[in-house]
Design a protein around this motif. Structure first.
Motif, PDB file in Angstrom:
ATOM      1  N   TRP A 157       5.801  40.661  -9.632  1.00 14.28           N
ATOM      2  CA  TRP A 157       6.675  41.218 -10.665  1.00 14.28           C
ATOM      3  C   TRP A 157       7.795  40.249 -11.022  1.00 14.28           C
ATOM      4  O   TRP A 157       8.206  40.160 -12.187  1.00 14.28           O
ATOM      5  CB  TRP A 157       7.252  42.549 -10.207  1.00 14.28           C
ATOM      6  N   THR A 158       8.293  39.516 -10.027  1.00 16.28           N
ATOM      7  CA  THR A 158       9.321  38.514 -10.318  1.00 16.28           C
ATOM      8  C   THR A 158       8.761  37.415 -11.202  1.00 16.28           C
ATOM      9  O   THR A 158       9.402  36.978 -12.168  1.00 16.28           O
ATOM     10  CB  THR A 158       9.872  37.913  -9.012  1.00 16.28           C
ATOM     11  N   GLY A 159       7.551  36.944 -10.881  1.00 16.47           N
ATOM     12  CA  GLY A 159       6.917  35.925 -11.718  1.00 16.47           C
ATOM     13  C   GLY A 159       6.685  36.420 -13.138  1.00 16.47           C
ATOM     14  O   GLY A 159       6.890  35.684 -14.105  1.00 16.47           O
ATOM     15  N   ALA A 160       6.249  37.687 -13.270  1.00 17.55           N
ATOM     16  CA  ALA A 160       6.040  38.241 -14.613  1.00 17.55           C
ATOM     17  C   ALA A 160       7.355  38.322 -15.379  1.00 17.55           C
ATOM     18  O   ALA A 160       7.403  38.047 -16.586  1.00 17.55           O
ATOM     19  CB  ALA A 160       5.398  39.625 -14.504  1.00 17.55           C
ATOM     20  N   GLY A 161       8.443  38.690 -14.684  1.00 18.60           N
ATOM     21  CA  GLY A 161       9.740  38.752 -15.345  1.00 18.60           C
ATOM     22  C   GLY A 161      10.215  37.380 -15.806  1.00 18.60           C
ATOM     23  O   GLY A 161      10.727  37.233 -16.926  1.00 18.60           O
ATOM     24  N   ILE A 162      10.052  36.376 -14.944  1.00 16.13           N
ATOM     25  CA  ILE A 162      10.447  35.012 -15.324  1.00 16.13           C
ATOM     26  C   ILE A 162       9.611  34.529 -16.504  1.00 16.13           C
ATOM     27  O   ILE A 162      10.132  33.915 -17.455  1.00 16.13           O
ATOM     28  CB  ILE A 162      10.299  34.070 -14.119  1.00 16.13           C
ATOM     29  N   PHE A 163       8.312  34.801 -16.473  1.00 15.48           N
ATOM     30  CA  PHE A 163       7.441  34.390 -17.569  1.00 15.48           C
ATOM     31  C   PHE A 163       7.864  35.053 -18.873  1.00 15.48           C
ATOM     32  O   PHE A 163       7.895  34.410 -19.937  1.00 15.48           O
ATOM     33  CB  PHE A 163       5.996  34.760 -17.234  1.00 15.48           C
ATOM     34  N   LEU A 164       8.229  36.337 -18.818  1.00 18.21           N
ATOM     35  CA  LEU A 164       8.661  37.044 -20.024  1.00 18.21           C
ATOM     36  C   LEU A 164       9.968  36.467 -20.552  1.00 18.21           C
ATOM     37  O   LEU A 164      10.140  36.294 -21.774  1.00 18.21           O
ATOM     38  CB  LEU A 164       8.817  38.530 -19.717  1.00 18.21           C
ATOM     39  N   LEU A 165      10.906  36.154 -19.659  1.00 18.12           N
ATOM     40  CA  LEU A 165      12.176  35.558 -20.087  1.00 18.12           C
ATOM     41  C   LEU A 165      11.950  34.205 -20.761  1.00 18.12           C
ATOM     42  O   LEU A 165      12.593  33.881 -21.771  1.00 18.12           O
ATOM     43  CB  LEU A 165      13.108  35.405 -18.890  1.00 18.12           C
ATOM     44  N   ILE A 166      11.046  33.410 -20.210  1.00 22.04           N
ATOM     45  CA  ILE A 166      10.760  32.110 -20.804  1.00 22.04           C
ATOM     46  C   ILE A 166      10.134  32.277 -22.193  1.00 22.04           C
ATOM     47  O   ILE A 166      10.456  31.537 -23.134  1.00 22.04           O
ATOM     48  CB  ILE A 166       9.841  31.294 -19.877  1.00 22.04           C
ATOM     49  N   ALA A 167       9.240  33.262 -22.345  1.00 25.80           N
ATOM     50  CA  ALA A 167       8.631  33.512 -23.655  1.00 25.80           C
ATOM     51  C   ALA A 167       9.682  33.939 -24.673  1.00 25.80           C
ATOM     52  O   ALA A 167       9.662  33.502 -25.831  1.00 25.80           O
ATOM     53  CB  ALA A 167       7.548  34.582 -23.524  1.00 25.80           C
ATOM     54  N   VAL A 168      10.620  34.788 -24.251  1.00 21.75           N
ATOM     55  CA  VAL A 168      11.696  35.215 -25.158  1.00 21.75           C
ATOM     56  C   VAL A 168      12.569  34.023 -25.538  1.00 21.75           C
ATOM     57  O   VAL A 168      12.980  33.867 -26.697  1.00 21.75           O
ATOM     58  CB  VAL A 168      12.529  36.326 -24.498  1.00 21.75           C
ATOM     59  N   ALA A 169      12.864  33.158 -24.558  1.00 21.83           N
ATOM     60  CA  ALA A 169      13.674  31.969 -24.847  1.00 21.83           C
ATOM     61  C   ALA A 169      12.966  31.051 -25.836  1.00 21.83           C
ATOM     62  O   ALA A 169      13.595  30.512 -26.761  1.00 21.83           O
ATOM     63  CB  ALA A 169      13.979  31.223 -23.553  1.00 21.83           C
ATOM     64  N   ALA A 170      11.659  30.861 -25.657  1.00 20.89           N
ATOM     65  CA  ALA A 170      10.907  30.027 -26.596  1.00 20.89           C
ATOM     66  C   ALA A 170      10.910  30.636 -27.995  1.00 20.89           C
ATOM     67  O   ALA A 170      11.066  29.925 -29.000  1.00 20.89           O
ATOM     68  CB  ALA A 170       9.468  29.851 -26.102  1.00 20.89           C
ATOM     69  N   GLY A 171      10.763  31.955 -28.081  1.00 20.76           N
ATOM     70  CA  GLY A 171      10.821  32.619 -29.379  1.00 20.76           C
ATOM     71  C   GLY A 171      12.181  32.455 -30.038  1.00 20.76           C
ATOM     72  O   GLY A 171      12.278  32.266 -31.260  1.00 20.76           O
TER      73      GLY A 171
END
Length: 314
Positions: free
Chosen positions: A190-204
């Motif tokens: 779940w931590t990895g999924a959260g970090i991945f989601l934050l990175i996707a939002v930052a890229a957007g």
């Protein structure tokens, strides 16, 4: 008769035009609304590549951590430890041998063997300190039980077999450790999924900022396109394709960097990857392959939404 200045100017203009090559109408193409390259592209590619690199690295670590947790859980599921205390004048070694014999006959037990006295001493030494002579202490003996992988015996079955022989023993089927490992693996996922989601939002957000800057620089052209009858969707699609291509290139660069680092860690760590806690396998490096497509998808959505909203406000 001398010519007037106006006549001389017309004559010179005709000579200049005659010297110019004729315009090839078939080869002429208008300049694109969004050029293929921009001075800001290297900075944008660098930022998105770094974000993709971190996302891929997080994915590799999550996969490795999940594999490690699965391996530990498999080992604990197939093993059990029995603590045997001597009673009734029986020696600890005799009690352990009798417990191993009783457990070996339980269905679902592949092997049961009493551990040497030295191993039992090593387990209690950290709690007692550096004691030179432990022979006088009532140190219990341990019996290591290997369970059948297909139909393992339960803790209740092992306890029943020991009680039937009148042994004072405690069965540790590692259920507490299994729960902790599974809980820790879930936290890592779940931590990895959260970090991945934050990175996707930052890229957007980065792509949205670049889209806003591109529209601001071409505001006059957008107005002209509107006057010419171009729809908002057509103009927004130009930005969508433009930044999707840039993000795909950046995603490929970031994925390649993460794969290279993962391969280096695999080579340095040998067969266990970095450590037994993070065993990276060669096949794990394939997890970075979807990164360019995911980066392009995120950039396309961000650019489309941003451009559509801003074009309507022009």
């Amino acid at each position: 008769m001398s010519r007037t200045p106006q006549a001389q100017t017309r004559t010179q203009t005709r000579k200049v035009r005659a010297a110019e090559p004729p315009l090839d109408v078939a080869a002429w193409r208008p300049a694109p609304f969004l050029p293929r390259s921009d001075a800001r592209d290297p900075a944008l590619i660098f930022v998105i590549a770094v974000l993709c690199f971190l996302a891929c690295l997080t994915t590799l670590f999550v996969i490795a951590g999940d594999r490690a947790a699965g391996g530990w859980a498999a080992q604990l599921t197939g093993e059990a430890t029995v603590i045997v205390r001597a009673s009734g004048g029986e020696t600890p070694d005799a009690a352990a041998a009798r417990a191993a014999e009783a457990l070996a006959g339980v269905p679902g037990v592949a092997e049961a063997r009493a551990l040497e006295r030295e191993k039992a001493y090593e387990l209690v030494r950290p709690w007692l300190g550096d004691v030179s002579d432990l022979d006088d202490l009532p140190v219990p003996r341990l019996v290591a039980v290997t369970l059948d992988r297909e139909t393992p015996a339960t803790g209740e079955q092992l306890t029943g077999a020991l009680k039937a022989q009148g042994l004072d023993a405690v069965v540790d089927d590692h259920s507490v450790w299994l729960d902790d490992i599974r809980r820790a693996a879930g936290v890592v996922r779940w931590t990895g999924a959260g970090i991945f989601l934050l990175i996707a939002v930052a890229a957007g957000a980065v792509v949205a900022f670049a889209t806003r800057a591109g529209l601001a620089a071409r505001r006059d052209v957008v107005e002209v396109l509107h006057l010419a009858g171009a729809e908002d969707g057509y103009i927004a699609r130009l930005f969508q394709l433009r930044f999707a291509g840039v993000a795909a290139v950046a995603g490929a660069v970031g994925a390649a960097g993460a794969a290279l680092l993962g391969a280096l860690l695999r080579l340095v760590g040998g067969g266990e990857g970095i450590t037994p806690a993070l065993p990276i396998a060669w096949i794990d490096l394939l997890a970075v392959l979807p990164c360019p497509l995911l980066a392009a998808g995120v950039a396309a959505v961000a650019a489309r939404l941003t451009a559509t909203r801003l074009i309507r406000d022009l």
